[in-house]
Design a protein around this motif. Structure first.
Motif, short mmCIF file in Angstrom:
data_model
loop_
_atom_site.label_atom_id
_atom_site.label_comp_id
_atom_site.label_asym_id
_atom_site.label_seq_id
_atom_site.Cartn_x
_atom_site.Cartn_y
_atom_site.Cartn_z
N GLU A 114 0.84 -1.20 0.00
CA GLU A 114 0.00 0.00 0.00
C GLU A 114 0.87 1.24 0.00
O GLU A 114 1.90 1.29 0.68
N ILE A 115 0.43 2.25 -0.71
CA ILE A 115 1.12 3.53 -0.67
C ILE A 115 0.62 4.29 0.57
O ILE A 115 -0.56 4.21 0.92
N THR A 116 1.53 4.98 1.24
CA THR A 116 1.17 5.75 2.43
C THR A 116 0.95 7.21 2.06
O THR A 116 1.19 7.62 0.92
N ASP A 117 0.51 7.99 3.03
CA ASP A 117 0.36 9.43 2.80
C ASP A 117 1.71 10.04 2.43
O ASP A 117 1.78 10.91 1.57
N GLU A 118 2.76 9.59 3.10
CA GLU A 118 4.12 10.06 2.76
C GLU A 118 4.47 9.71 1.32
O GLU A 118 5.06 10.50 0.60
N GLY A 119 4.07 8.53 0.88
CA GLY A 119 4.30 8.12 -0.50
C GLY A 119 3.56 9.00 -1.49
O GLY A 119 4.09 9.38 -2.54
N ARG A 120 2.32 9.34 -1.16
CA ARG A 120 1.55 10.23 -2.04
C ARG A 120 2.17 11.62 -2.11
O ARG A 120 2.23 12.23 -3.18
N ALA A 121 2.65 12.13 -0.98
CA ALA A 121 3.31 13.44 -0.97
C ALA A 121 4.60 13.38 -1.79
O ALA A 121 4.91 14.32 -2.54
N THR A 122 5.31 12.28 -1.68
CA THR A 122 6.54 12.10 -2.48
C THR A 122 6.20 12.10 -3.96
O THR A 122 6.89 12.74 -4.76
N LEU A 123 5.13 11.41 -4.34
CA LEU A 123 4.73 11.38 -5.75
C LEU A 123 4.42 12.78 -6.28
O LEU A 123 4.79 13.11 -7.41
N ARG A 124 3.76 13.59 -5.47
CA ARG A 124 3.48 14.97 -5.91
C ARG A 124 4.79 15.71 -6.17
O ARG A 124 4.93 16.39 -7.18
N SER A 125 5.74 15.58 -5.27
CA SER A 125 7.05 16.23 -5.45
C SER A 125 7.77 15.67 -6.67
O SER A 125 8.40 16.41 -7.43
#
Length: 166
Positions: A115-126
Motif C-alpha cells: 500500500e502507498i502511504t500518505d508520505e508516498g503520495r506526498a513524495t509522488l506529488r514532489s
C-alpha cells in the motif's frame, strides 16, 4: 556555374539511399536516442536527489499508486517486467522511508500486499514536479510544434515495439 541538382529520391543509383547509407543513418539515430536517454536519466537523477529516491523506486511508487487496490509483489514484478527479488529490494527501501507499507491479504495469509502511504503520495506529488522540470529542461530547445511532432514520433516508436516477455 549552376549548383548541382539534388539527388533524385526515386533514382536507384542514388548513393545517399543505399543500404549502407540507411544503416549509417539508423546507427546515428540510435546513438542520438541513447545520448538523449542518458541525458534524461542524469537530469532526472539530479531532480530526484533532494527527494532521496532513486528512479527505480520512483517507478515502483508510481506503479503502486496506479492500482485501485493494493497489489501483490508478484503483480508489481509483472507490471514492471522485473524479477520478484528486484521488487522486494525496492519495497524494502520504500518501506524504510515510510512511503509504502506491507499489509496482509485478507483472503490469504501467505500473500502480502503493498500500500502507498500518505508520505508516498506526498513524495509522488514532489516527484511529478521534478519530472516536469526534467522534461522541460530536455525539451527547452524545441518549439511547441516540434514538441508535438516529437511526441507523435515517440508514440509511434513505443507503440510499435513488440512486447517483451520474461
Amino acid at each position: 556555374m549552376d549548383a548541382p541538382d539534388s539527388p533524385d529520391p526515386s533514382d536507384p543509383s542514388d548513393p545517399s539511399d543505399s543500404p549502407d547509407s540507411r544503416d549509417s543513418r539508423d546507427g546515428l539515430l540510435a546513438e542520438q536516442l541513447l545520448r538523449l536517454t542518458r541525458r534524461l536519466h542524469r537530469i532526472q537523477r539530479r531532480q530526484l536527489e533532494p527527494i532521496d529516491i532513486t528512479p527505480a523506486q520512483f517507478r515502483l511508487l508510481r506503479t503502486v499508486a496506479g492500482y485501485d487496490a493494493a497489489p501483490r509483489m508478484a503483480d508489481l514484478a509483472r507490471r514492471l517486467d522485473v524479477v520478484p527479488r528486484a521488487v522486494t529490494t525496492l519495497v524494502d527501501a520504500l518501506e524504510a522511508s515510510g512511503r509504502v507499507r506491507r499489509t496482509p491479504d485478507p483472503d490469504s495469509r501467505r500473500v502480502v500486499r503493498i500500500e502507498i502511504t500518505d508520505e508516498g503520495r506526498a513524495t509522488l506529488r514532489s516527484l511529478r514536479s521534478a519530472r516536469r522540470a526534467a522534461a522541460e529542461e530536455i525539451l527547452a530547445p524545441l518549439t511547441a510544434d516540434q514538441r508535438e511532432v516529437f511526441g507523435e514520433l515517440l508514440s509511434a516508436l513505443v507503440d510499435g515495439m513488440p512486447e517483451r516477455h520474461c
